[in-house]
Structures are given as C-alpha cells and as structure tokens.
Scaffold this motif. Structure first.
Motif, short mmCIF file in Angstrom:
data_model
loop_
_atom_site.label_atom_id
_atom_site.label_comp_id
_atom_site.label_asym_id
_atom_site.label_seq_id
_atom_site.Cartn_x
_atom_site.Cartn_y
_atom_site.Cartn_z
N GLU A 89 -3.44 2.46 11.24
CA GLU A 89 -2.84 1.01 11.22
C GLU A 89 -1.60 0.77 11.41
O GLU A 89 -0.74 1.53 10.88
N PRO A 90 -1.26 -0.24 12.28
CA PRO A 90 0.33 -0.30 12.57
C PRO A 90 1.20 -0.44 11.55
O PRO A 90 2.33 -0.61 11.69
N ASN A 91 0.64 -0.93 10.20
CA ASN A 91 1.40 -1.37 9.04
C ASN A 91 1.76 -0.31 8.33
O ASN A 91 2.41 -0.18 7.07
N ALA B 269 -3.33 6.03 16.11
CA ALA B 269 -4.29 6.91 16.75
C ALA B 269 -5.73 6.31 16.82
O ALA B 269 -6.18 5.54 15.75
N PRO B 270 -6.12 6.27 18.05
CA PRO B 270 -7.55 5.74 18.26
C PRO B 270 -8.56 6.69 17.66
O PRO B 270 -8.45 7.68 17.72
N LYS C 68 0.67 5.33 2.06
CA LYS C 68 1.01 3.98 2.95
C LYS C 68 2.57 4.41 3.07
O LYS C 68 3.33 4.67 2.25
N ILE C 69 3.07 3.86 4.27
CA ILE C 69 4.57 4.03 4.57
C ILE C 69 4.68 2.59 4.81
O ILE C 69 3.98 1.74 5.64
N ASP C 70 6.06 2.11 4.71
CA ASP C 70 6.60 0.55 5.06
C ASP C 70 7.06 0.70 6.49
O ASP C 70 8.25 1.32 6.98
N GLY C 71 6.15 0.01 7.46
CA GLY C 71 6.58 -0.12 8.66
C GLY C 71 5.99 -1.05 9.30
O GLY C 71 5.16 -1.62 8.98
N GLN D 291 -11.48 1.81 0.98
CA GLN D 291 -11.43 1.77 -0.46
C GLN D 291 -10.03 2.72 -0.97
O GLN D 291 -9.46 2.27 -1.98
N LEU D 292 -10.00 3.59 -0.35
CA LEU D 292 -8.74 4.72 -0.77
C LEU D 292 -7.38 3.86 -0.64
O LEU D 292 -6.47 3.94 -1.48
N ALA D 293 -7.32 2.94 0.37
CA ALA D 293 -5.93 2.25 0.94
C ALA D 293 -5.90 1.07 -0.24
O ALA D 293 -4.67 0.77 -0.47
N ARG D 294 -7.08 0.78 -0.77
CA ARG D 294 -6.93 -0.33 -1.79
C ARG D 294 -6.68 0.31 -3.39
O ARG D 294 -6.43 -0.40 -4.39
N GLY D 295 -6.58 1.58 -3.39
CA GLY D 295 -6.33 2.37 -4.55
C GLY D 295 -7.65 2.34 -5.33
O GLY D 295 -7.71 2.80 -6.63
N GLU D 296 -8.79 2.17 -4.77
CA GLU D 296 -10.26 2.15 -5.56
C GLU D 296 -10.74 3.45 -5.45
O GLU D 296 -10.61 4.51 -4.74
N LYS D 297 -11.35 3.98 -6.63
CA LYS D 297 -12.19 4.91 -6.71
C LYS D 297 -13.28 4.94 -6.01
O LYS D 297 -14.22 4.23 -5.93
N VAL D 298 -13.86 6.11 -5.03
CA VAL D 298 -14.88 6.32 -4.37
C VAL D 298 -15.92 6.91 -5.17
O VAL D 298 -15.71 7.98 -5.82
N SER D 299 -16.95 6.31 -5.40
CA SER D 299 -18.12 6.91 -6.14
C SER D 299 -19.09 7.93 -5.47
O SER D 299 -19.41 8.00 -4.28
#
Length: 403
Positions: A132-134, A186-187, A177-180, A289-297
């Motif tokens: 993601e570009p962010n 990458a497609p 996550k990096i700040d940018g 889910q991982l980007a939001r910090g959520e646990k994957v069941s």
C-alpha cells in the motif's frame, strides 16, 4: 583413389559455402518445427526466410522491456521490494568453565557466581515488499518476531523506522508499517491460477546482497508444511527451483507479468534448487487484520494423525501384538486425541479412521487439516469414521487454537 584411402563422407564433399546454406536451412526448419513461445505467429518456411530478419526486428517491445520479460517483471515489482534489518536484545550470562561447575555451585552457592547476565544485541536481516502506498509492508513472521528495532530500506536508498503491526506465527506472516506517502507498490497476483511449470522470479536481499533476482519455475503446488519440515505451521507452500537463500525470507516470488504470487519463506538445507513460498492469496486474506493489529484465529480440533492405506493397514494387522485391527481402507488414522480438545469432547478415539468430513472424502491429513483451517470456530462439522469394523458419524466443533 588408392585402396588405403577412405572415401569422404557426403558432407565433406559439399564444400564450405554449400554447408553453410544447409545449416541455415536446417536452423530455420528447426525454428518452424519447434517455434519460440516468446515470438508468436512467426512462420519460417523457405519462401519467408529472406524476410526473417525484418520480421524479428519488427516485434513490438514495450517501453522498459528491451531485454526480456524477466527484466520487465523486475522493473515492475523491484522498487517496492525492501530490505528489513532487525535488532533484538538478548539477556544472557557468559558461562565460566570453572565457576559453572556443579561442585563449585553446590559448595559455594549461586550468589557468588561471577559474570552477571548481560545484554547482547542480535542482528537479523530479511526482505519484504510494500503493498500500500502509505507504507504497509508484508514479510515473514520469523523475520521480525521478537525484534526490538526494525529498519526498512527501499531500493532507492530511503530508510524508515518500521513498526510491527501484526504477526501470525502459524502462517509465518507479518505486517510492518513505515511512515511514507506515494510509496512504490508491488502488484499482487492470484496464486490460485498457478500451474506447475509457470515462471517464478525471486526478488530480495539474500546474504545481504541487495536487489538480487533469481529465475526458475513453479516446481509443484500445495506442498504441505509437514512435507517441508515445519509441521507447526498451517500452510500449503508453492515449491520453486528459483534460488532462495537466507535473507530472501519475506521477499516476493513473482510471475512473468511482475505480479507477486508468493512470499519466499523456506529452503531445504539438504537439497539444491528446492525453495518454498507462501501463496499470496493467504497473505491477502489476513494482511488487513494484521495491519490493524488484530489476532488471526485458527480453528483446531485436537488430533494427531497419519495417512492410512490398505497396504499399510494390512502390514500393521500382521503383527500379533497389535492393540486393534485396522480397516484396510484409505483414510486418516487418529494416533492421538488431545485432552480437553474439541475432538475429545466429540468422542474421537485413538485408532479411529477418518474417511469423510463435511461431505468430502478424506485420504490425507492435509485434506482434513485444510477443511478445519477453512471452517469457522464453533461450526459443526460432520465426520465419518471407521471404528472396529463399524461406521460412526461424529460431530465436532472446532475451537480457537491458543498460542
């Protein structure tokens, strides 16, 4: 010609110029019989041989792809591939051969031991790619797990502090996550469309050698984590012969179009040309889910199992000391039922042979595992088992696997 002279072979009589003509004709004929798949719609009959050079020169080439499809694919994905450096603090005490002797400790006591625990900084390195570009970066869990500091470096030299947003150990995936802003992305491709023999391009930073590209093919699909040698994971891998080395972990496996089809993860230390990648569809299903910090069941039912075939059962039944007779059928043999697990609550027993789950025939542990993994926690699954010559139907409700 004297009797001692041997006749020249026919091709020796032709002459140099004529031989060159023959070789050209044979070469053109070979191209006609075995056409180059990268140059479609070219016919090399004798009447067209004169125009061959012009036809080759007029093949359309897309901008930036003046060398090969590999170069074009790398140009498309390369700017989004990153190097990930980690630092982990470890506290340990350096052992002393004299003072750590059991006699010394027992005689003088632990409190006088020298060399108190000290902190050490362990360095690690891997790869990843921006999706993601962010600044959302996908990599392997084992690249960043436990790290106190994460540094992400782009191909253009820019360096960012990385924040580990989420880790899923069972699928060996993580999001950093990096700040940018407006970062290269990458497609992502579709790993469900892969076929054995497709091109595979590995991009990453093996052994600290940045921006390394290797080429191979898809060797096989759906290679189970147990077969790979990491049975604690919940994965079916893409196998490739594209060279993967330490430092490639977390980097992309790319198709001929420059789309990410997998995440390079593991190698076989006892082999050459055998590497494994996590299908990108698995990463796409949990990256948010991982980007939001959520646990994957991850659902589980709590049995250990091995494949069973008529020949295996027949051989087992020959032993007069066997605890029970096995049905000579194809299925999955339950060798252990974990206490207080969903399977224990549902009445599974050691020696049960699972032949069907949720209406699907079961012949391998991987099939059963995939059905459980793709089920919902608490969902009722109907399981058909062979027990002591009788068929029984059990109902099991998967629970959430605890770390």
């Amino acid at each position: 010609m004297s009797s001692s002279e041997k006749p020249l072979l026919p091709w020796r009589k032709i002459g140099t110029d004529a031989l060159a003509v023959v070789l050209i004709v044979l070469t053109l004929t070979a191209f006609q019989v075995f056409p180059n798949p990268l140059i479609p719609n070219l016919s090399f009959s004798s009447n067209q041989s004169v125009a061959l050079a012009d036809e080759l020169n007029n093949i359309p080439v897309s901008p930036g792809n003046t060398h090969s499809f590999i170069a074009a694919a790398v140009q498309r994905v390369g700017p989004a591939v990153v190097r990930i450096e980690t630092e982990t603090t470890i506290t340990k005490r350096v052992q002393d051969p004299f003072f750590d002797d059991p006699f010394f400790r027992g005689f003088f006591g632990e409190e006088i031991l020298p060399n108190p625990p000290q902190e050490y900084h362990e360095q690690g390195e891997g790869s990843g790619f921006i999706v993601e570009p962010n600044g959302i970066v996908i990599t392997n869990a084992h690249v960043v797990s436990g790290a106190d500091k994460v540094t992400v470096t782009l191909k253009d030299g820019r360096t960012f502090k990385g924040e580990v947003r989420g880790i899923d150990e069972l699928s060996d995936l993580a999001v950093v996550k990096i700040d940018g802003e407006n970062l290269p992305v990458a497609p992502l491709g579709d790993s469900s469309q892969l076929q054995v023999g497709d091109w595979a391009i590995a991009v990453g930073n093996p052994l600290g050698l940045e921006n390394t590209v290797t080429l191979g093919i898809i060797s096989t699909l759906n290679r189970s984590s147990a077969q790979v040698g990491i049975p604690d994971k919940r994965l079916d891998f893409i196998q490739t012969d594209a060279a993967i080395n330490p430092g490639n972990s977390g980097g992309p496996l790319v198709n001929a179009q420059g789309e990410v089809i997998g995440i390079n993860t593991a190698i076989r230390a006892d082999a050459q040309g055998i590497g494994f990648a996590i299908p990108i569809d698995k990463a796409k299903s949990i990256k948010d889910q991982l980007a939001r910090g959520e646990k994957v069941s991850h659902p589980y039912i709590g049995i250990s199992m091995i494949p069973l075939t008529p020949s295996i059962a027949k051989e087992y039944n020959k032993d007069p000391n066997t605890a029970f007779m096995l049905p000579e059928i194809n299925g999955v043999l339950v060798v252990k039922v974990m206490p207080k697990s969903p399977s224990a609550a549902s009445g599974f027993r050691r020696g049960d042979v699972v032949t069907e789950m949720d209406g699907q025939t079961i012949t391998t542990p991987e099939q059963l595992q995939n059905l459980v993994e793709n089920s919902r926690i608490g969902e009722a699954l109907s399981v058909k088992v062979q027990r002591g010559g009788h068929t029984q139907v059990l109902t099991v409700r998967p629970a959430e696997m605890k770390e």
